[in-house]
Design an enzyme around this catalytic site. Sequence first.
Site, short mmCIF file in Angstrom:
data_model
loop_
_atom_site.label_atom_id
_atom_site.label_comp_id
_atom_site.label_asym_id
_atom_site.label_seq_id
_atom_site.Cartn_x
_atom_site.Cartn_y
_atom_site.Cartn_z
N LYS A 1 0.82 -1.21 0.00
CA LYS A 1 0.00 0.00 0.00
C LYS A 1 0.85 1.27 0.00
O LYS A 1 0.46 2.30 -0.53
CB LYS A 1 -0.94 0.00 1.20
CG LYS A 1 -2.05 -1.03 1.05
CD LYS A 1 -3.20 -0.76 2.00
CE LYS A 1 -4.43 -1.56 1.62
NZ LYS A 1 -4.24 -3.02 1.83
N GLU B 1 -10.73 6.55 2.54
CA GLU B 1 -11.62 5.60 3.20
C GLU B 1 -10.78 4.40 3.57
O GLU B 1 -9.77 4.11 2.91
CB GLU B 1 -12.76 5.21 2.27
CG GLU B 1 -12.45 4.08 1.29
CD GLU B 1 -11.41 4.45 0.23
OE1 GLU B 1 -11.27 5.65 -0.07
OE2 GLU B 1 -10.75 3.53 -0.29
N SER C 1 2.05 -9.61 -0.62
CA SER C 1 1.64 -8.20 -0.59
C SER C 1 1.91 -7.54 0.75
O SER C 1 2.11 -6.33 0.82
CB SER C 1 0.16 -8.09 -0.95
OG SER C 1 -0.62 -8.97 -0.15
C1 LIG Z 1 -5.03 -4.08 1.33
C2 LIG Z 1 -4.27 -5.31 1.14
C3 LIG Z 1 -4.55 -6.20 0.07
C4 LIG Z 1 -5.69 -6.02 -0.89
O1 LIG Z 1 -5.63 -4.91 -1.72
P1 LIG Z 1 -5.32 -4.99 -3.27
O2 LIG Z 1 -5.71 -3.62 -3.76
O3 LIG Z 1 -6.15 -6.07 -3.87
O4 LIG Z 1 -3.88 -5.25 -3.43
C5 LIG Z 1 -3.74 -7.30 -0.09
N1 LIG Z 1 -2.72 -7.57 0.77
C6 LIG Z 1 -2.44 -6.75 1.80
C7 LIG Z 1 -1.31 -7.11 2.71
C8 LIG Z 1 -3.20 -5.60 2.03
O5 LIG Z 1 -2.91 -4.80 3.07
#
Ligand SMILES: *Cc1c(COP(=O)(O)O)cnc(C)c1O
Length: 409
Positions: A86, A108, A376
């Site tokens: 993010k 948000e 992620s």
């Molecule tokens: C917010 C989040 C996601 C999901 O968001 P995407 O926009 O689909 O990438 C995935 N993994 C983590 C660790 C997150 O914090």
Amino acid sequence: MSDEGYFGQYGGSYIPEILFNSQQQLIESFREAMADECFLQQVKSEMQNYSGRPTPLTYCGNLTQSVGGAQIYLKREDLNHSGAHKMNNVIGQGLLAKRMGKNRVIAETGAGQHGVATALVSARLGLECTIYMGAHDIKRQYPNVFWMKQLGATVVPVTTGSATLKDALDEAIRDWCTNYDNTHYLIGTSCGCEPFPEMVAGFQSVIGEEVKEQSIAQIGRYPDRIYACVGGGSNACGIFLPFVNSGTELVGVEAGGIGDGPGEHAKRFNTEQARFGIAQGYATRFLQDDQGQLQETQSISAGLDYVGVSPILADLEQQGKVRMTSARDTEVVEAFKLLMVNEGIVAALESSHAIAGGIREAASMKATDSIVINVSGRGDKDIFNVAKALNDVAFDDFIEDYLGEAAKS
Ligand SMILES: *Cc1c(COP(=O)(O)O)cnc(C)c1O
């Protein structure tokens, strides 16, 4: 993409007329910024020196051996500042807001991860920050709310509707309509009206660009497949887009939740419960009932719990350039554990969906094949959910004792 922000039949702009001018200003400023070497250098420098990029591509020999099949590599977005991808988007949009002369950002947030990332960057860039969050989510995710407030952000509880993410989104739009002169709406994923899908995906594409170089250096070629979890779709867009038409197969993994019935999952693909619709400023595949009402979603990971999906991914899936699959909660917890004990990496539950999908398929691939799975984010934040899923009684005792002490003092 067309001039009006469409990706095939998806995307576009369905917003109140009052926002038209500020949206046009944003579209123009974004285009100008992306053509400005100085701005791109500023973004790159913050990503390196504040967030810690480039993130590594980690070969997982033990996991590969235990799964038996393709060689498994992980892209380590968990090592970004704040522990998730993010940060890439928030740095980009924060710098863009400053460039446009806006001194205030709003956002948000559902689980609070995007809210914390926005509050962090706002503190660093000297931006006033207001976060809209459902009252119900505030209760469930209080640690994130605590940090947002400590960082100087104003957290506004939203009590309308189901008091969750989609209600927070409506309130943020309302704020933007009133305060667009000095306010940038910093959307957290590659959804919403033009230019947000393209802009967020653009700032996230650094992930895939790095994987291109790293896979050439470490594997000797591009990977055979890349896996990413899909909530709104920003980490998936980020790692996929540089590889579209490259020969690498791109696989999105959605939240399979606890079952296939309505309200039991957050799958926007491979289910009749999701179809074309227009809501929240854009057109995409939404989970909806026969009357077109948006459905409730469910997932062990708050970050994948969303009814819509990036119009960019909806279009790529329709063109056959991205394949979508899903993983259920139980399979996700198994994958989370397997990675942790084999490699000493604690992945977020969101990312563990991608791990689950990747290892499920790696098992039937050849040892000469290679896959990259996007991690992620990191899993420290998931301690409560993981302890619950693993029935860790000692952790329950700890919480009870801790709350008992807190109540006394
Ligand atoms: C917010 C989040 C996601 C999901 O968001 P995407 O926009 O689909 O990438 C995935 N993994 C983590 C660790 C997150 O914090």
